[in-house]
Structure formats: structure tokens, C-alpha cells
Design a protein around this motif. Structure first.
Motif: not given
Length: 629
Positions: A1-21, A566-567
Motif C-alpha cells: 500500500m502506498k503511504f506517500l504520494s510525491f508526484a500527484d499526477t494520477k490519471i483518472d481511470a474512467f478518462l483513460h478508458m474513455q480515450l482508449i475506447d 479494468e478488473a
């Protein structure tokens, strides 16, 4: 499990899947994927579109339109209307020039400008995204122009001014830009009228000659990129350019005259004339000088276009029996290789399942379990009574207004209705509910301060379902970080309550054997337990997941959220209802809510703290039980 996030560049999974589709739909390439990079470009041979993280700093609606515009340019524009070979040849010729960076950027901008008009003309619906893109980039390049002029980066400023002029924005060109603009104004206007990549390349050669006369430093800032690769020819695919075994050598006369650039890959629809005309040779020979074929065909990989082409059109050969090699490329269900090569997701291709046996409970565990059960007993009784009342209510509620059945007491309809329905039936509920549950418990290291409260919630889950006679299983999962390697990541599953033992009174204290361990690979674990649920005969299947944060495992952090999403999506398509419960550290943050939304959509609950997990689980179970009844 990740405790700290040093670079807050998380990609929205729904957005990513939308772009892939979107990319797959426009390109009609089912293998095409979308990645976030510094610049936007198309890697056609690698089946990737790279979209720029430039848009991630903008608000949601602007961000979406900007990313969609880049998918349009790459998956539709570059994919169908660009001559990538010409672009690569011209860029290669620029590398010898003193101002090669400026020439490269001007070429790529002219091509994107042409493709934008091509996309809008063929698909007018794309105009909205391109309009929003233009607004943002105009503001951006105006700011960049001022900055470059102050720093006296003349070619950088000139490129920005070209972008602004092409989009009908007036720009005052200071010396020495004004003199140079007068020289190349004519070819720049021709770029605006070009209808093909080849025309743009010819105009760029004129600008290239003019630029040689200008003694100024080359452009420094990078705005655009292009994926340069060697195009795989027919000889590359059949490995004719490598050293071959003596029995597979061909004479020069046999290979001369072949149009390898545009030749299509053949399939085994007839008997082939020579071994090297077949892709089977690609599978058996590794290009070494040996006459040994080895033990069989090389195992197919997801990127093997040649193998896929063979398999798509395979038929029985008349003179050579390739059935054994063909069977090696099929999975157990007889389907062609592709996504099935990694049944648990590409990110989990090296994950290995390990099972931990549950030991017999100790007297201390028995005592503690009884204490926990006593503490949650009021909630168990409440849920059981609520469930039984609902069952009884539905049993007694009659199905009214029928033409036959039991006679109703409301006989006034004989006088008021022309066609009275005076009968009803009682609805008999089945004695056993046709449902099954699985509870997945995150046993990562970050659960060390939440496990005691989690035990209470698990006991509540187990005792409630046992009271209403619903079979279920409880499984803890974790990945061994110490033993995880690039080619092997052991993932452990400890089934403390199995389906067979879930309704027996003597089982339950085993729950206390779940303890904090190492990392967690949620996507893999969800797929594995969904497999177990699919083997059950019950009609309604439910999967609950207790977790306390973002998935984190070996080589999994960057795409863990997307893989888990995706799972979850695949599990729901299989008819299994999945719900995630996030255990926070005392406060529900917006980041935690977005995380769970990205993974589970609306089917998720964020619990402020582990101490409140039981109180949050009660309404969840009540809702699920009401749905069953």
C-alpha cells in the motif's frame, strides 16, 4: 500500500478508458492503447497513441476536450491521412541541418494543421474539441512568444508567431524576425494550402534552403514530437535479414524482385511452395545457424502480428501437417492468442498465485472471537430480523387482480367493474436463497493499525450471512514484496472461511488469522476470486472488497488504479456485482473519494475510520439482503 504520494499526477481511470475506447473506435485497431507522455504522437507499429500531459493542468471540461483532440489527431488523422514514411525521411534529412529543431517543429505543425482540417471535414463532430484546443493553445503560445522575445530566442519566438498567424492572430514581428518572415512568407502560405504529407515535405525543402542563409541559433524549446521507427518489412517479419540455418537458405534469385514494402502477409489457406513463405518458419527458427528446430514452436506473445495473421486464416495444409504448431498457439478454449495470453491482465502477467493454509484456532483466538461476536450481536440480530421480516412481507403480499386463485374480500368490483378480477395468489419464497458472497480483505502493511476493527466487520459479515443461510467465503490477499521480481510476483491468498464451511457453526475464529503482510495487487486478486465465484451455481453473485488505499505492488503503482478498474469492469460484465469499501485514516478526503470512484464507480463506500467500519457495513448488508429478498 502506498503511504506517500510525491508526484500527484494520477490519471483518472474512467478518462483513460474513455480515450482508449475512442482511439480504438476511430482507428479500428483493437490493439491500440493510449499513454500519457510529455508530447503527443503516434507509435503505429507499437499500437500506441501518446497524449500530452500538458492538458492535465486544466479544468475537467477543458482537459477532456484537449485530450480528445489529440486522440482525434493521432488515431484518425495520423493513422489514415499521414504518410509516416515521408515524414520520417524528411525528419532524417533535417538532422544534418543547423536549424533542424525549427524545421522539425514547422513540419510537424504544418502536418497537424492539415490533419485538423481533414478531421473536421470528414467528421464535423470533432470541431468542438478542436475549437477548445485552439483557444487554449493560442493563449499558451502568446505567453510563450513574449517569454522567448525577452530571452532573445528568436527561432523559438518565430515558431510561436507562426502558430498565432496560422490561427488568424496578429503578431508584431521585431527584428530580426521581420526580415526572415518576408523571405519565407510565400512557402508558409503554400503550407496552409497543402493537401498531403508529400506536398508539405516538398515545401519544407524550399524553407530548408532559405533557412541555411540565416545565421541564427536553432530553436531550443520542444513543443512537438514524432515517433521515428524502422518500418517492418516482409523480410523483417520472416527474419530473412538474419543468418539462417542451411536448410532454410534461399538463393538471391528467389528473393529478388519482391515488393516487400507493400506486400501483404499471407495466411495458410493453401499448401505453400517453400518453407520460408510461411510464418511457421518464423516460429521454429530463431535466426541462428543451426539445423535444430528445438522442442516446438515459440510461444506466442501479444505483439506477434505475424503469428496472429497466420492463425486468423489457418486451414489444413495438403502436404504439410502444421496442426501441432497451430494448437500450440491456441488457448484451452481454442481461441486465438491476444488478450487471452494474459487472462489476469497484462500488468499481472508475472503474478503467481500462492495459497496459505488456515491453521486450527488457538484458545486465545476462540476467546477473542466470542468477544467480538458478542459485541456485534445486536447488529447481527437487527439485520437478521430485518431480512426475515422482508421475506415474510413478500411472502404474504398477494398477487392481486387475477382471474383465478383465492377469492378476494373486495367483492364490490362485481358491481363497479365490467370485467372484475376478484382473485389473488400468495407468493411463496424459496427456503434457500440463490445467492453467494465473497469478501476480499486487503492484508497489506498499511492495515496494521486497522486490522482489529476490520476483524469486527468481517465477523459481522460472516455471522450475518450464516444466520440467513447464504454461502460465502472470506479471503485475505497480499503480495510478498521481498520475493517479488520482474519475472515473478508471488501473490498469497488465505481463505479463512470457505464456501463449504461458511454455514457451519464451528468455523469463524479462523478470521482472526488475517494479519497485515506486504503489498496488494488488487486487480489480480479480484480476477482470481471472480473466477471462483463463476464456478458457483448460484444465480446472484456478490464480491465485496475491504481496502485502505491505492493498489501498490512490484511494478504496479503507476497503472494499478487502471488495472483494478479494468478488473472491476470485467467482473461486472461476468454478472458479478462488486462493491468496494475504502477504510480511511480518520478523515474522508477528496482524493480518497476520487480514488474509489475511479476504481468502483458508484458502487463504493468510503469509511472515515476503521472504528466506523461496522456501522457503515450494516446498511450495506441490509441493502444487499433486501435486494436478495
Amino acid at each position: 500500500m502506498k503511504f506517500l504520494s510525491f508526484a500527484d499526477t494520477k490519471i483518472d481511470a474512467f478518462l483513460h478508458m474513455q480515450l482508449i475506447d475512442l482511439a480504438k473506435t476511430l482507428s479500428r485497431d483493437p490493439k491500440l492503447e493510449v499513454e500519457f507522455s510529455y508530447h503527443s504522437y503516434l507509435n503505429k507499429s507499437g499500437h500506441f497513441i501518446h497524449v500530452s500531459q500538458f492538458w492535465m493542468t486544466y479544468p475537467g471540461p477543458v482537459q477532456l476536450q484537449g485530450l480528445k483532440s489529440e486522440v482525434y489527431l493521432r488515431s484518425f488523422g495520423n493513422f489514415y491521412f499521414s504518410d509516416l514514411r515521408v515524414l520520417q525521411e524528411v525528419l532524417q534529412s533535417f538532422k544534418q541541418e543547423k536549424h533542424h529543431q525549427f524545421l522539425k517543429h514547422l513540419l510537424l505543425f504544418a502536418e497537424d494543421y492539415r490533419l485538423e482540417k481533414e478531421c473536421i471535414a470528414r467528421r464535423p463532430g470533432m470541431a468542438v474539441s478542436f475549437s477548445e484546443r485552439k483557444k487554449v493553445l493560442l493563449t499558451y503560445f502568446q505567453r510563450q512568444l513574449r517569454q522567448h522575445l525577452q530571452q532573445r530566442k528568436w527561432l523559438d519566438a518565430f515558431f510561436c508567431s507562426i502558430f498565432l498567424l496560422a490561427n488568424h492572430r496578429l503578431v508584431q514581428l521585431n527584428s530580426p524576425l521581420s526580415g526572415f518572415y518576408d523571405k519565407i512568407r510565400a512557402p508558409l502560405l503554400q503550407l496552409n494550402k497543402a493537401h498531403s504529407t508529400k506536398e508539405i515535405a516538398e515545401i519544407m525543402q524550399v524553407i530548408q534552403k532559405i533557412l541555411r542563409e540565416w545565421d541564427i541559433k536553432d530553436m531550443i524549446t520542444s513543443y512537438l514530437s514524432f515517433y521515428e521507427s524502422t518500418t517492418a518489412t516482409f523480410k523483417d517479419l520472416t527474419r530473412e535479414n538474419e543468418v539462417k540455418a542451411p536448410h532454410t537458405m534461399e538463393t538471391e534469385e528467389e528473393t529478388d524482385g519482391q515488393d516487400t514494402e507493400h506486400e501483404e502477409m499471407p495466411s495458410w489457406h493453401e499448401e505453400t511452395s517453400s518453407p520460408t513463405d510461411s510464418f511457421l518458419q518464423f516460429d521454429l527458427d530463431q535466426g541462428t545457424s543451426t539445423d535444430l528446430l528445438g522442442e516446438g514452436g515459440r510461444r506466442a506473445e501479444e505483439g506477434d502480428q505475424a503469428f496472429g495473421a497466420v492463425q486468423a486464416g489457418a486451414k489444413q495444409s495438403k502436404g504439410n501437417d502444421f496442426s501441432a504448431e497451430m494448437d500450440a498457439g491456441l488457448d484451452e478454449k481454442g481461441s486465438a492468442p491476444g488478450k487471452e495470453v494474459f487472462p489476469y491482465g497484462e500488468m499481472n502477467r508475472c503474478a503467481v498465485e500462492k495459497k496459505v493454509e488456515t491453521r486450527f484456532p488457538t484458545p486465545l483466538e476462540l476467546k477473542k472471537y466470542l468477544e467480538i461476536k458478542s459485541a456485534v450481536q445486536p447488529s447481527i440480530s437487527l439485520l437478521k430480523q430485518s431480512f426475515l421480516k422482508t421475506i415474510e412481507h413478500k411472502k404474504n403480499v398477494p398477487n392481486q387482480d387475477l382471474h383465478f386463485g383465492r377469492l378476494s374480500k373486495k367483492l364490490t368490483r362485481l358491481l363497479t367493474d365490467k370485467n372484475p378480477r376478484l382473485f389473488y395468489k400468495k407468493m411463496e419464497s424459496p427456503q434457500e436463497l440463490d445467492a453467494v458472497f465473497t469478501l476480499l480483505v486487503d492484508c497489506s502493511a498499511s492495515m496494521f493499525d486497522k486490522m482489529d476493527e476490520t476483524h469486527q466487520a468481517i465477523v459481522l459479515f460472516h455471522e450475518t450471512l450464516k444466520a440467513v443461510r447464504i454461502p460465502h467465503s472470506i479471503v485475505g490477499f497480499w503480495e510478498d514484496a521481498a520475493d517479488a521480481k520482474k519475472d515473478s510476483q508471488p501473490n498469497y491468498f488465505q481463505e479463512v472461511i470457505s464456501f463449504n464451511h461458511s454455514l457451519k457453526n464451528q468455523y469463524g475464529p479462523e478470521i482472526l488469522q488475517l494479519e497485515p503482510q506486504e503489498d496488494n495487487r488488487d486487480g489480480y486478486s479480484i480476477r482470481k476470486k471472480a473466477e471462483d465465484l463463476l464456478r458457483r451455481k448460484e444465480k446472484q453473485k456478490f464480491l465485496l472488497v475491504f481496502s485502505d488505499g491505492e493498489p501498490a505492488a512490484f511494478d504496479y503503482e503507476n497503472l494499478g488504479i487502471l488495472d483494478t478498474h479494468e478488473a472491476v469492469t470485467q467482473t461486472r460484465k461476468l454478472g458479478i456485482e462488486i462493491l468496494g469499501m475504502y477504510i480511511s485514516n480518520g478523515k474522508v478526503t477528496e482524493e480518497a473519494q476520487n480514488l474509489m470512484k475511479n476504481i468502483y464507480g458508484s458502487h463504493q463506500v468510503v469509511v472515515p475510520s476503521a472504528a466506523e467500519l461496522v456501522s457503515y457495513l450494516v446498511p450495506v448488508l441490509r441493502k444487499l439482503l433486501f435486494k436478495l429478498s
